[in-house]
Design a protein around this motif. Structure first.
Motif, PDB file in Angstrom:
ATOM      1  N   LYS A  57      35.836  31.448 -56.690  1.00  0.00           N
ATOM      2  CA  LYS A  57      34.395  31.242 -56.849  1.00  0.00           C
ATOM      3  C   LYS A  57      33.747  32.540 -57.298  1.00  0.00           C
ATOM      4  O   LYS A  57      34.293  33.626 -57.135  1.00  0.00           O
ATOM      5  CB  LYS A  57      33.751  30.766 -55.544  1.00  0.00           C
ATOM      6  N   GLU A  97      28.590  35.861 -54.757  1.00  0.00           N
ATOM      7  CA  GLU A  97      27.299  35.282 -54.372  1.00  0.00           C
ATOM      8  C   GLU A  97      26.542  36.256 -53.478  1.00  0.00           C
ATOM      9  O   GLU A  97      27.106  36.812 -52.537  1.00  0.00           O
ATOM     10  CB  GLU A  97      27.533  33.963 -53.620  1.00  0.00           C
ATOM     11  N   ASP A 143      20.374  29.967 -50.852  1.00  0.00           N
ATOM     12  CA  ASP A 143      20.075  28.623 -50.353  1.00  0.00           C
ATOM     13  C   ASP A 143      21.210  28.096 -49.481  1.00  0.00           C
ATOM     14  O   ASP A 143      20.982  27.347 -48.535  1.00  0.00           O
ATOM     15  CB  ASP A 143      19.843  27.665 -51.525  1.00  0.00           C
ATOM     16  N   SER A 144      22.419  28.509 -49.795  1.00  0.00           N
ATOM     17  CA  SER A 144      23.592  28.001 -49.080  1.00  0.00           C
ATOM     18  C   SER A 144      23.658  28.467 -47.633  1.00  0.00           C
ATOM     19  O   SER A 144      24.376  27.866 -46.825  1.00  0.00           O
ATOM     20  CB  SER A 144      24.870  28.409 -49.814  1.00  0.00           C
ATOM     21  N   VAL A 145      22.928  29.529 -47.282  1.00  0.00           N
ATOM     22  CA  VAL A 145      22.979  30.048 -45.909  1.00  0.00           C
ATOM     23  C   VAL A 145      21.620  30.034 -45.232  1.00  0.00           C
ATOM     24  O   VAL A 145      21.519  30.382 -44.052  1.00  0.00           O
ATOM     25  CB  VAL A 145      23.551  31.476 -45.872  1.00  0.00           C
ATOM     26  N   LYS A 194      30.602  27.168 -41.722  1.00  0.00           N
ATOM     27  CA  LYS A 194      31.305  26.076 -42.374  1.00  0.00           C
ATOM     28  C   LYS A 194      32.541  26.632 -43.071  1.00  0.00           C
ATOM     29  O   LYS A 194      32.581  27.818 -43.424  1.00  0.00           O
ATOM     30  CB  LYS A 194      30.389  25.429 -43.415  1.00  0.00           C
ATOM     31  N   GLU A 234      33.320  26.410 -46.016  1.00  0.00           N
ATOM     32  CA  GLU A 234      32.929  26.974 -47.308  1.00  0.00           C
ATOM     33  C   GLU A 234      32.289  28.356 -47.192  1.00  0.00           C
ATOM     34  O   GLU A 234      32.005  28.996 -48.208  1.00  0.00           O
ATOM     35  CB  GLU A 234      31.977  26.025 -48.055  1.00  0.00           C
ATOM     36  N   ASP A 235      32.073  28.831 -45.978  1.00  0.00           N
ATOM     37  CA  ASP A 235      31.605  30.198 -45.789  1.00  0.00           C
ATOM     38  C   ASP A 235      32.761  31.196 -45.821  1.00  0.00           C
ATOM     39  O   ASP A 235      32.532  32.414 -45.789  1.00  0.00           O
ATOM     40  CB  ASP A 235      30.870  30.337 -44.451  1.00  0.00           C
TER      41      ASP A 235
END
Length: 116
Positions: free
Chosen positions: A43, A46, A61-63, A86, A88-89
């Motif tokens: 990925k 970020e 936004d994801s966190v 999560k 994905e973290d």
């Protein structure tokens, strides 16, 4: 020159919490903003959170709602409190300091693994 050393990563179960810390030293008067970036496998990098010298904060936004960034100028540390983690973290998290010169200094990074 600014040196950054991260700590606090590790393995945590989904739904758990971790607190990352970054100790900074060197030409700290030159630092404007400090933040945390992360890079997950396959990925793009970020920006997770940033705090300016004026204490303004911004989150990806994801966190948002799950993470809190804080800076302690007395202790020369910046921390990232992460909750409700999560899978994905999962990523390598880097502490970053943006200096007034326009140079960005990066820590070596620390691994956070969230198991499902």
């Amino acid at each position: 020159q600014v040196e950054l050393v991260e700590s606090g990563g590790g393995l945590v179960q989904a739904g758990g919490s971790l607190r990352l810390s970054c100790a900074y030293s060197g030409d700290i008067r030159s630092i404007n903003a400090m933040g945390w970036y992360r890079r997950a496998p396959e990925k793009q990098r970020e920006l997770v959170a940033v705090v300016t010298s004026g204490s303004s904060v911004k989150y990806a936004d994801s966190v948002k709602g799950r993470c809190t960034i804080s800076r302690d100028n007395a202790k020369n540390t910046v921390s990232l409190e992460m909750n409700s983690l999560k899978p994905e973290d999962t990523a390598v998290y880097h502490c970053v300091a943006d200096a007034s010169s326009g140079v960005s200094y990066w820590g070596k990074g620390i691994l956070v693994t969230v198991s499902s």
